[in-house]
Design a protein around this motif. Structure first.
Motif, PDB file in Angstrom:
ATOM      1  N   LYS A 209      19.924  -0.946 117.090  1.00 52.39           N
ATOM      2  CA  LYS A 209      21.281  -1.441 116.832  1.00 52.39           C
ATOM      3  C   LYS A 209      22.062  -1.530 118.149  1.00 52.39           C
ATOM      4  N   MET A 210      21.957  -0.489 118.940  1.00 49.53           N
ATOM      5  CA  MET A 210      22.676  -0.484 120.223  1.00 49.53           C
ATOM      6  C   MET A 210      22.183  -1.614 121.125  1.00 49.53           C
ATOM      7  N   LYS A 211      20.866  -1.816 121.143  1.00 43.74           N
ATOM      8  CA  LYS A 211      20.312  -2.868 122.005  1.00 43.74           C
ATOM      9  C   LYS A 211      20.737  -4.256 121.512  1.00 43.74           C
ATOM     10  N   PHE A 212      20.877  -4.387 120.200  1.00 43.95           N
ATOM     11  CA  PHE A 212      21.330  -5.667 119.646  1.00 43.95           C
ATOM     12  C   PHE A 212      22.728  -5.993 120.166  1.00 43.95           C
ATOM     13  N   TYR A 213      23.630  -5.016 120.011  1.00 47.70           N
ATOM     14  CA  TYR A 213      25.002  -5.275 120.454  1.00 47.70           C
ATOM     15  C   TYR A 213      25.058  -5.457 121.971  1.00 47.70           C
ATOM     16  N   ASP A 214      24.216  -4.726 122.671  1.00 50.42           N
ATOM     17  CA  ASP A 214      24.159  -4.865 124.121  1.00 50.42           C
ATOM     18  C   ASP A 214      23.800  -6.300 124.495  1.00 50.42           C
ATOM     19  N   ALA A 215      22.792  -6.834 123.805  1.00 51.13           N
ATOM     20  CA  ALA A 215      22.359  -8.200 124.107  1.00 51.13           C
ATOM     21  C   ALA A 215      23.396  -9.223 123.657  1.00 51.13           C
ATOM     22  N   MET A 216      24.081  -8.930 122.555  1.00 50.32           N
ATOM     23  CA  MET A 216      25.058  -9.891 122.045  1.00 50.32           C
ATOM     24  C   MET A 216      26.350  -9.880 122.860  1.00 50.32           C
ATOM     25  N   LYS A 217      26.542  -8.842 123.653  1.00 53.76           N
ATOM     26  CA  LYS A 217      27.746  -8.759 124.487  1.00 53.76           C
ATOM     27  C   LYS A 217      27.909  -9.991 125.357  1.00 53.76           C
ATOM     28  N   SER A 218      26.809 -10.523 125.841  1.00 50.31           N
ATOM     29  CA  SER A 218      26.921 -11.677 126.726  1.00 50.31           C
ATOM     30  C   SER A 218      27.287 -12.940 125.958  1.00 50.31           C
ATOM     31  N   ARG A 219      27.115 -12.920 124.631  1.00 53.29           N
ATOM     32  CA  ARG A 219      27.509 -14.097 123.852  1.00 53.29           C
ATOM     33  C   ARG A 219      28.989 -14.043 123.503  1.00 53.29           C
ATOM     34  N   ASP A 220      29.438 -12.881 123.103  1.00 50.97           N
ATOM     35  CA  ASP A 220      30.845 -12.753 122.733  1.00 50.97           C
ATOM     36  C   ASP A 220      31.322 -11.340 123.076  1.00 50.97           C
ATOM     37  N   PRO A 221      31.730 -11.138 124.308  1.00 50.25           N
ATOM     38  CA  PRO A 221      32.083  -9.774 124.745  1.00 50.25           C
ATOM     39  C   PRO A 221      33.204  -9.159 123.933  1.00 50.25           C
ATOM     40  N   ARG A 222      34.155  -9.963 123.495  1.00 52.02           N
ATOM     41  CA  ARG A 222      35.304  -9.366 122.797  1.00 52.02           C
ATOM     42  C   ARG A 222      34.890  -8.722 121.490  1.00 52.02           C
ATOM     43  N   VAL A 223      33.987  -9.368 120.777  1.00 50.63           N
ATOM     44  CA  VAL A 223      33.546  -8.808 119.504  1.00 50.63           C
ATOM     45  C   VAL A 223      32.544  -7.677 119.733  1.00 50.63           C
ATOM     46  N   TYR A 224      31.557  -7.945 120.574  1.00 41.78           N
ATOM     47  CA  TYR A 224      30.400  -7.052 120.588  1.00 41.78           C
ATOM     48  C   TYR A 224      30.547  -5.853 121.512  1.00 41.78           C
ATOM     49  N   ARG A 225      31.503  -5.914 122.434  1.00 41.65           N
ATOM     50  CA  ARG A 225      31.624  -4.764 123.321  1.00 41.65           C
ATOM     51  C   ARG A 225      32.086  -3.535 122.534  1.00 41.65           C
ATOM     52  N   ALA A 226      33.061  -3.742 121.641  1.00 37.27           N
ATOM     53  CA  ALA A 226      33.552  -2.615 120.843  1.00 37.27           C
ATOM     54  C   ALA A 226      32.439  -2.059 119.964  1.00 37.27           C
ATOM     55  N   LEU A 227      31.674  -2.956 119.348  1.00 41.23           N
ATOM     56  CA  LEU A 227      30.576  -2.504 118.484  1.00 41.23           C
ATOM     57  C   LEU A 227      29.519  -1.762 119.294  1.00 41.23           C
TER      58      LEU A 227
END
Lengths: 242, 259
Positions: B197-215
């Motif tokens: 789960k953490m790695k998913f959000y880590d990878a998605m951070k580059s797509r949408d940092p505002r949403v995924y950084r908090a997650l």
């Protein structure tokens, strides 16, 4: 709600407002389909239900001139993010004669043509017959218009057909039977009617000045024509009102 | 703690993909990406906890050099034995010898200090061969090994090891070879799910940092928090002794037979 009911209702409304208007039945039918398509996509975005999902249990797999397996999309689909207009594609268990349970119910994952190279870099994501992918070519292949789904990972096996489910859109030019139901939830028929009426009203209310009648009846307003020039904006020196 | 229960990859993927809202594999990554991250998680847990122990048996080759098997990283025990392959009768422990190198043909070797105690004429050291001679203790077979520094990694055995036909080595493994479906012990289920789960959000951070950084920050805490994090819990669990082991150990250490 059937096409007949809605379209006659709209036609009557138009005639009541614009008695000399000549809106044909087919024209309104076309507008209904155009607006219904838009409403379907909007509604799907809200509910993400399978109300607009259609399944096709046997779509033939073909091979293109480069040896790549593909299928032709059986209908036009909604263009949703990440190809989610395609709900699923699987091997067809009934007719494909797959040689056992391993290949049955194999599920194709969606990808994009530009991401495919990356898939081959990892042992786990590499396309194979057990882990196949699909990607869409929606415009042209070698200059020929297509609406294809290419299948990736099937190069080493022979597959006859696949099952596919899609979120389809309506073809505005083809309504076979006006007694068919409009494939929209009933609560959206109100929105549909309003939007079609607005379309018609927009056309009928087009201001007459915009119509090119071939005459140059306009008067040049020099002041506004040169409004960008500050000099023209200044009050006349002879103006003594203040 | 020990257990022979494992959870399947699909079981983990089913949970993770629903948690990160990617059950159709359309919002984020392919199924293979998740499998790959699960494999990563097990690999990291292997390095951190040494949980996976692997035994390999070999026929000792003429050149005394055995390639290190794939997917292992930490040598734990090494024995010579006679009898049949995989069925030891007489066994002999093998010890590590510093700077021993029998490249490339086997029985000849180099080493800063030789196995007869000589030190290649280091003028600042007493000649240990002489000393050992005097002590009359250096004769007899010498069983030792070293791991080669060059690639591929070899387990190098001393010439005397050839007096035994077979070798058994116990390693720590890294989960499974890349590409194979990982085996996940149930102790690790929470840690692996949280890690992916953490790695998913880590990878998605580059797509949408505002949403995924908090997650991602939340997910990172789920994994790495020192008191409540699942990673630390998994490490504690796998390293803790079985109750029986613990009681035996207590009895042994106390030497008091009243427990």
């Amino acid at each position: 709600m059937t096409y007949r009911y809605v379209v006659y209702d709209l036609q009557k409304n138009f005639n009541a407002s614009f008695d000399d208007a000549d809106f044909t039945f087919n024209q309104i039918l076309y507008w209904v389909q155009v607006v219904a398509n838009k409403l379907r996509v909007q509604h799907n975005r809200i509910t993400n239900s399978d109300l607009f999902t259609s399944t096709f249990s046997s779509i033939n797999v073909m091979i293109d001139s480069k040896g790549r397996p593909y299928i032709d999309l059986p209908t036009q689909i909604m263009d949703l993010p990440n190809n989610s207009g395609i709900v699923y594609i699987t091997y067809n268990v009934e007719t494909c004669k797959c040689s056992g349970p391993t290949f049955s119910q194999v599920w194709f994952q969606g990808t994009e043509i530009g991401k495919i190279q990356n898939l081959y870099l990892d042992e786990y994501t590499k396309p194979s017959s057990k882990n196949p992918y699909f990607y869409r070519i929606g415009d042209k292949v070698d200059g020929v218009s297509v609406n294809r789904i290419y299948l990736l990972g099937l190069e080493c096996i022979n597959i006859e057909d696949v099952e596919i489910a899609v979120k389809s859109s309506l073809d505005p030019s083809a309504v076979c039977n006006i007694d068919d139901n409009i494939s929209l939830p009933d609560e959206l028929i109100g929105d549909l009617t309003t939007q079609v009426l607005q379309l018609g009203r927009f056309i009928m209310m087009m201001p007459s000045e915009s119509i090119n009648d071939g005459q140059d009846g306009s008067e040049i307003d020099y002041k506004s024509q040169y409004y960008a020039s500050r000099g023209a904006q200044l009050p006349d020196s002879t103006d003594t009102t203040e | 703690m020990n257990s022979n229960d494992f959870v399947s990859i699909d079981h983990l993927i089913a949970e993770v993909t629903v948690t990160v809202n990617d059950a159709e594999f359309k919002g984020g990554f392919s199924k293979g990406w998740y499998q790959s991250r699960i494999q990563d998680a097990l690999q990291e847990l292997s390095f951190d906890t040494f949980w996976l122990k692997v035994t390999h048996d070999f026929v000792i080759p003429e050149n005394c050099r055995i390639p290190m098997p794939p997917n292992v990283f930490n040598l734990r025990e090494i024995y010579l034995y006679s009898g049949e392959l995989c069925n030891p009768v007489n066994t002999q422990n093998v010890y590590w010898k510093r700077l021993f190198d029998n490249s490339y043909s086997g029985t000849g070797y180099t080493s800063k200090v030789k196995d007869d105690g000589s030190n290649n004429a280091d003028i600042y050291q007493p000649n240990q061969r002489v000393l050992t001679h005097n002590m009359q203790g250096f004769y007899g077979p010498k069983f030792y090994y070293n791991i080669s520094d060059d690639l591929p990694k070899m387990i190098m055995l001393s010439r005397d090891c050839l007096s035994f036909p077979y070798l058994r080595i116990r390693f720590n493994g890294m989960g499974v070879p890349n590409g194979d479906l990982p085996i996940v012990p149930r102790f690790f289920e929470r840690a692996v799910v949280d890690y992916v789960k953490m790695k998913f959000y880590d990878a998605m951070k580059s797509r949408d940092p505002r949403v995924y950084r908090a997650l991602w920050v939340d997910a990172k805490d789920d994994v790495e928090n020192l008191t409540t994090g699942s990673w630390n819990k998994a490490k504690k669990r796998i390293k803790s002794m079985d109750t029986a082991e613990k009681e035996s150990m207590e009895e042994y250490i106390s030497s008091m037979y009243h427990k």
